[in-house]
Design a protein around this motif. Sequence first.
Motif, PDB file in Angstrom:
ATOM      1  N   GLU A   1     -28.346  32.377   4.871  1.00 26.63           N
ATOM      2  CA  GLU A   1     -27.932  31.702   3.640  1.00 26.63           C
ATOM      3  C   GLU A   1     -26.415  31.610   3.497  1.00 26.63           C
ATOM      4  O   GLU A   1     -25.890  30.546   3.147  1.00 26.63           O
ATOM      5  N   PRO A   2     -25.665  32.699   3.776  1.00 21.81           N
ATOM      6  CA  PRO A   2     -24.199  32.552   3.729  1.00 21.81           C
ATOM      7  C   PRO A   2     -23.663  31.530   4.713  1.00 21.81           C
ATOM      8  O   PRO A   2     -22.747  30.767   4.395  1.00 21.81           O
ATOM      9  N   LEU A   3     -24.238  31.485   5.918  1.00 20.77           N
ATOM     10  CA  LEU A   3     -23.782  30.498   6.902  1.00 20.77           C
ATOM     11  C   LEU A   3     -24.119  29.083   6.448  1.00 20.77           C
ATOM     12  O   LEU A   3     -23.354  28.144   6.710  1.00 20.77           O
ATOM     13  N   ASP A   4     -25.253  28.923   5.792  1.00 17.72           N
ATOM     14  CA  ASP A   4     -25.580  27.600   5.243  1.00 17.72           C
ATOM     15  C   ASP A   4     -24.564  27.185   4.184  1.00 17.72           C
ATOM     16  O   ASP A   4     -24.194  26.008   4.092  1.00 17.72           O
ATOM     17  N   SER A   5     -24.115  28.152   3.387  1.00 19.42           N
ATOM     18  CA  SER A   5     -23.090  27.847   2.377  1.00 19.42           C
ATOM     19  C   SER A   5     -21.781  27.427   3.030  1.00 19.42           C
ATOM     20  O   SER A   5     -21.121  26.486   2.583  1.00 19.42           O
ATOM     21  N   VAL A   6     -21.407  28.139   4.110  1.00 19.95           N
ATOM     22  CA  VAL A   6     -20.188  27.772   4.840  1.00 19.95           C
ATOM     23  C   VAL A   6     -20.335  26.377   5.449  1.00 19.95           C
ATOM     24  O   VAL A   6     -19.403  25.569   5.433  1.00 19.95           O
ATOM     25  N   LYS A   7     -21.520  26.096   5.986  1.00 22.11           N
ATOM     26  CA  LYS A   7     -21.773  24.774   6.573  1.00 22.11           C
ATOM     27  C   LYS A   7     -21.641  23.680   5.512  1.00 22.11           C
ATOM     28  O   LYS A   7     -21.038  22.625   5.760  1.00 22.11           O
ATOM     29  N   LYS A   8     -22.193  23.938   4.326  1.00 22.46           N
ATOM     30  CA  LYS A   8     -22.088  22.954   3.243  1.00 22.46           C
ATOM     31  C   LYS A   8     -20.633  22.759   2.839  1.00 22.46           C
ATOM     32  O   LYS A   8     -20.183  21.621   2.618  1.00 22.46           O
ATOM     33  N   ALA A   9     -19.878  23.879   2.733  1.00 25.53           N
ATOM     34  CA  ALA A   9     -18.465  23.766   2.371  1.00 25.53           C
ATOM     35  C   ALA A   9     -17.688  23.008   3.438  1.00 25.53           C
ATOM     36  O   ALA A   9     -16.786  22.209   3.132  1.00 25.53           O
ATOM     37  N   ALA A  10     -18.029  23.239   4.717  1.00 20.29           N
ATOM     38  CA  ALA A  10     -17.350  22.523   5.802  1.00 20.29           C
ATOM     39  C   ALA A  10     -17.606  21.019   5.710  1.00 20.29           C
ATOM     40  O   ALA A  10     -16.704  20.208   5.962  1.00 20.29           O
ATOM     41  N   LYS A  11     -18.836  20.654   5.347  1.00 22.27           N
ATOM     42  CA  LYS A  11     -19.136  19.221   5.194  1.00 22.27           C
ATOM     43  C   LYS A  11     -18.361  18.622   4.027  1.00 22.27           C
ATOM     44  O   LYS A  11     -17.912  17.475   4.098  1.00 22.27           O
ATOM     45  N   GLU A  12     -18.220  19.412   2.947  1.00 24.95           N
ATOM     46  CA  GLU A  12     -17.440  18.929   1.804  1.00 24.95           C
ATOM     47  C   GLU A  12     -15.990  18.674   2.220  1.00 24.95           C
ATOM     48  O   GLU A  12     -15.392  17.661   1.855  1.00 24.95           O
ATOM     49  N   ILE A  13     -15.435  19.612   2.989  1.00 23.24           N
ATOM     50  CA  ILE A  13     -14.057  19.439   3.468  1.00 23.24           C
ATOM     51  C   ILE A  13     -13.974  18.261   4.411  1.00 23.24           C
ATOM     52  O   ILE A  13     -13.013  17.478   4.392  1.00 23.24           O
ATOM     53  N   GLN A  14     -15.004  18.117   5.270  1.00 23.75           N
ATOM     54  CA  GLN A  14     -15.024  16.983   6.197  1.00 23.75           C
ATOM     55  C   GLN A  14     -15.030  15.659   5.444  1.00 23.75           C
ATOM     56  O   GLN A  14     -14.442  14.676   5.892  1.00 23.75           O
TER      57      GLN A  14
END
Length: 505
Positions: free
Chosen positions: A215-228
């Motif tokens: 779940e934390p890695l999914d949150s990081v992945k979502k944040a990375a997409k937002e930054i992207q």
Amino acid sequence: MNKENIFLMSGRGKMMSLRSKIWASYIIMIIVPLLLAVLSARLILINYEQDHQLQIIETAQEEKLKEHMDFLNELENTLVNQPDNLKNSFYLTYLNDKISSFDMGVLIQYNGEFKYNSVSVNAEKLKPYLSKFLQQDITGRWVSATTKDYIVKCRAFTYSDETPGLIYLFMNRTAPWDTPPDHTGYVKWVFLIFIICIFLTNSFLTYRLSKSLIEPLDSVKKAAKEIQNGNLDYPISYPVKNEIGDLYQAFEEMRLKLKQSQALNAQYENSRKELVSNISHDLKTPITAIKGYVQGIIDGVANNPAKMDKYLRTILTNAVEMERLTNDLFLFSKLDIKQLPFSFECVDIKKYLEDAGEELNFTLNVENISLNYESYYESNDLIMADRQRLVRVIHNIMENAKRHLNKREKEIKIVLREEKEEALIEISDNGCGIPADKLPFIFDRFFRVDCARNRTTGGSGIGLSIAREIIEAHQGRIWAESTEGWGTSIFFTLKKVDYFVAYQN
């Protein structure tokens, strides 16, 4: 594409995802303990059966036979005192009836031959097994053994005619009274509980691992997409201080730096546009003036030596102004990308400022500005500086001071003081001062205190920024103090030689 790249790409393609690795670990954590538990249980049961089977059976047998001690005592007495009764058919019938009531059988051997058999199995088939008793000392005592179907007790005796005899008591192993305690059921329950514990433990660990990792890695992945997608206002945080927390912190620091960099780039872009606008404005005026005066000369407006001299001097002044603007812009660009070379040398700062003051005084007197120099530098310590760049710092500060002089008696003062590790130079004026809310920004690139620009007080806005870049390249500090209506003082420091070298090392 070479083979190495193909191999690397294929290797990446075969790599398991983190989620797959977790599931694989979960399955392995179930299967491996299960197999080990099965193997261990099997070995325990085999060892238990081999090591304790005979003891358990004999114990059960003895407990049963204790209930029939009269019969055994009677049989034992017959074997010792009346062994020939075992030849008597009436006694054998009595013996058979008695022993059958105990769900037992009897086999009697006379001189190696079977004379009586109440067992359902042919005695000849039992010979290979019963012969094992002959390898032991069974004279005058009972010896026990087991077969697949029977528990056998054997005793040797002697008939009255000295003929050897053997008697075998067969007890059915399946008889309910001699069945050993069912320890296998206990082992099965222990094994079942063991498996359930393994399953629950692994399920719990997998759940916790998923909650704490996936779940934390999914949150990081979502944040990375937002930054992207360009959204730098998507913060993430993790409440626990561990590896995941460190990852979140590093990611958040990266986001903030990206946001800061984006804001700085936007500021640079705005500053660049403002610079282009300012430079265009400043260049347009002298170019227009030069064009006008050149056209006047061509048209013959300057029809006498005095006018011609005035026109030419005006053209020269505007050309010098254009040169200054372009030089500032070129110098600033070099400083901005750290490609401006410096030539440091040991400098006598007192003598240096005296010489600089004399040169500046000539220009300032023409503009009715008085320049005063005071030195409180008592030692002979040298400072490390680039003479040419340091002149530019002093010149830019002077130009800034000149633009803010608004009193009848215009004054600029240079004061030299000494500190332990460095020289402190102050350049002050008695001008209009700088508002307190604008003072912290005067060294920022393209910043100008004057809101309404004109040829007299305006500037490119990079003079003090250039001064700051040069002083910082000298490992010095630069700052300003100002009182609105009274004037401004700009301070900067230069390292002494010993401390400059120590700082470099």
